[in-house]
Design an enzyme around this catalytic site. Structure first.
Site, PDB file in Angstrom:
ATOM      1  CE  LYS A  46      -2.016   3.038   1.872  1.00 11.98           C
ATOM      2  NZ  LYS A  46      -1.816   4.446   1.401  1.00 11.98           N
ATOM      3  CB  CYS A  53      12.601   8.598   9.513  1.00 11.11           C
ATOM      4  SG  CYS A  53      13.682   7.470   8.632  1.00 11.11           S
ATOM      5  CD  GLU A  79       9.022  12.729  12.345  1.00 11.22           C
ATOM      6  OE1 GLU A  79       7.803  12.510  12.269  1.00 11.22           O
ATOM      7  OE2 GLU A  79       9.882  11.911  11.976  1.00 11.22           O
TER       8      GLU A  79
END
Ligand code: NAD
Length: 487
Positions: free
Chosen positions: A171, A279, A378
């Site tokens: 996906k 990340c 973040e």
């Protein structure tokens, strides 16, 4: 519209609508893909389940050859794939060529690793017995992928999952599905139908049905902490194996002995590659108070020299952010830091010469501290926040003062400090003087809220295998420890 890939066929499935895919550098619509439905997930999982038995029983050599063929096809299409990645994701073409190389080499690496050992032999409990451990595939693996490295993060899941004998349903992110579909068409077509399926769509309409599906025992997910937590809450009662690669808030510590020019280049690369949308982006920089000004000046000067623009131009250092929501969140963190006393030393706004696209200037800040959102949450954008420390112990304390534990960088040649850093920093990867360089055999993943999964290396293969112990007695005869007791 580019169709989905289910059971070896290209199809729009049950989809009645399309999702448009935008070029973040121009805001133009590139193409569209089907807005997949839970029924499409059902079809893809059914196909992957039917393909599983034959795939897991395939000889190791044959499976390795097929995975090598995938790698060769990716290699043959390297240029087109890198271009399409640049169009849908935005980062500079050289970074995307590197991403494509990572994809093909990951397939090569796991093609070979997959034909090595499938377990081990134990010292037997007695001479008439044989004890061994077999590593087995789980079945259908659901691979849910984000937009920032759409192919690399897919390959880090799909290649080991297939090498271990699983079949997969991918996906991709709704923002970057085109390259996954390109691979399905040009690079996965040698694999038996159903071994790889690609279903496009939104998280709630395709990702979540995949997580909930009873025939999908493993969910391999890279994405945000919030989505990871939601997936975990759905999957835990079903006792699924979860492989979660979540957020990060990596620190770079510059030690006093570092050369300011070199440190500046290392920090800029670590913080700004892919416009800070990695990340493992450096999102906090700690400078020694003694000599802070020379490090700050070198960083500001270097960051100001970077060129923004379309990723298709070879002279571009930094491309756009992925979209308006992400840029707005980034700007709110900068505004919050400013309102709490931070100073902008470079950048700070949208570039005046780039009126289309989701660009933001690389932004250096000073006067930040851990009470500010920009040092806690973040950021996922092109910020370089600089904070001073007095002692190296304090720098380590600051590095660990974070809920995430993905990676950490040290710039130093001081062996004592390096040892202290890799011993005491709680993070899955420690980079000394060469930030963000990964290794095919080096497990990648996080600690704390970054999720505990490991990709790459032997660990990355083991994530997709479960362990079975076989205890075999060669003598089919009555045992003295069976009933009746006391005989
Ligand atoms: P995201 O969590 O919004 O989406 C990731 C994927 O999950 C997408 O395919 C999305 O459609 C799907 N999804 C969304 N909701 C879902 C649900 N309820 N159930 C199942 N699937 C769902 O993340 P993003 O914005 O695409 O990616 C950025 C995030 O990814 C950042 O937080 C970044 O740190 C993280 N990331 C982590 C790593 C790592 O290795 N640790 C690597 C790259 C990115």
């Amino acid at each position: 519209m580019r169709p989905m890939y289910i059971n070896g066929r290209f199809t729009n499935g049950n989809s009645k609508e399309a999702i448009e895919v935008q070029n973040p550098a121009t805001e133009e619509i590139l193409d569209s893909v089907p807005r997949g439905t839970p029924e499409d997930i059902e079809a893809a999982v059914g196909a992957a389940k039917s393909a599983f038995d034959a795939w897991r029983k395939l000889g190791a050599n044959e499976r390795a050859n097929l995975l090598h063929e995938v790698a060769e096809k990716v290699h043959a299409h390297r240029g087109e794939i890198a271009r399409l990645l640049t169009l849908e994701e935005g980062k500079p073409i050289s970074e995307n060529e590197e991403e494509v190389d990572w994809v093909l080499n990951t397939f090569r690496y796991y093609a070979e690793l997959g034909r090595h050992h499938r377990g081990s032999v134990l010292a037997a409990g007695s001479s008439s017995q044989f004890n061994f451990i077999v590593k087995e595939p789980y079945g259908v693996v659901g691979c849910i992928v984000p937009w920032n490295y759409p192919l690399l993060l897919m390959a880090w899941k799909v290649a080991p999952a297939l090498a271990a004998g699983n079949t997969v349903v991918i996906k991709p992110s709704e923002m970057t599905p085109l390259t996954a579909l390109y691979l399905a068409e040009h690079c996965f077509d040698n694999l038996p139908a159903g071994v790889i399926n690609v279903v496009t769509g939104y998280g709630l309409e395709t990702g979540e049905p995949l997580v909930k599906h009873p025939d999908v025992p493993v969910i391999a997910f890279t994405g945000s902490l919030a989505t990871g937590q939601k997936i975990a809450s759905i999957a835990a009662p079903m006792m699924k194996k979860l492989h979660l690669e979540l957020g990060g808030k990596d620190a770079t510590v510059i030690a006093e002995d570092a050369d300011p020019e070199v440190a500046a280049k290392a920090v800029a690369y670590a913080a700004l590659i892919n416009a800070g949308q990695v990340c493992t982006s450096t999102e906090r920089v700690y400078l020694p108070r003694r000599g802070a000004s020379k490090f700050t000046e070198a960083i500001v000067e270097h960051v100001k020299s970077l060129r923004l623009g379309s990723g298709l131009e070879s002279s571009t250092d930094m491309g756009p952010m992925i979209g308006e929501t992400y840029r707005a969140k980034f700007e709110s963190q900068i505004a919050d830091a400013k309102s709490h006393g931070a100073k902008i030393l470079a950048g700070g706004g949208r570039p005046k010469n780039l009126t289309r696209g989701f660009f933001h200037e690389p932004t250096v800040l000073s006067g930040v501290d851990h009470s500010m959102v920009i040092m806690r949450d973040e950021t996922f954008g092109p910020a370089v926040p600089l904070m001073e420390y007095t002692t190296f112990d304090e720098a380590i304390k600051l590095t660990n003062d974070c809920k995430y534990g993905l990676g950490a960088v040290l710039i130093s040649n001081d062996a004592k400090k390096i040892k202290q850093f890799f011993d005491d920093v709680k993070a899955g990867t420690i980079w000394i003087n060469d930030p963000l360089t990964d290794h095919y055999a080096g497990p990648f993943g996080g600690m704390k809220y970054s999720g505990g999964a490991r990709e790459l290396g032997e660990e990355g293969l083991d994530e997709f295998r479960e362990t079975k112990h076989v205890h075999w007695d060669f003598n089919l005869e009555d045992k003295e420890y069976w009933y009746p007791y006391g005989r």
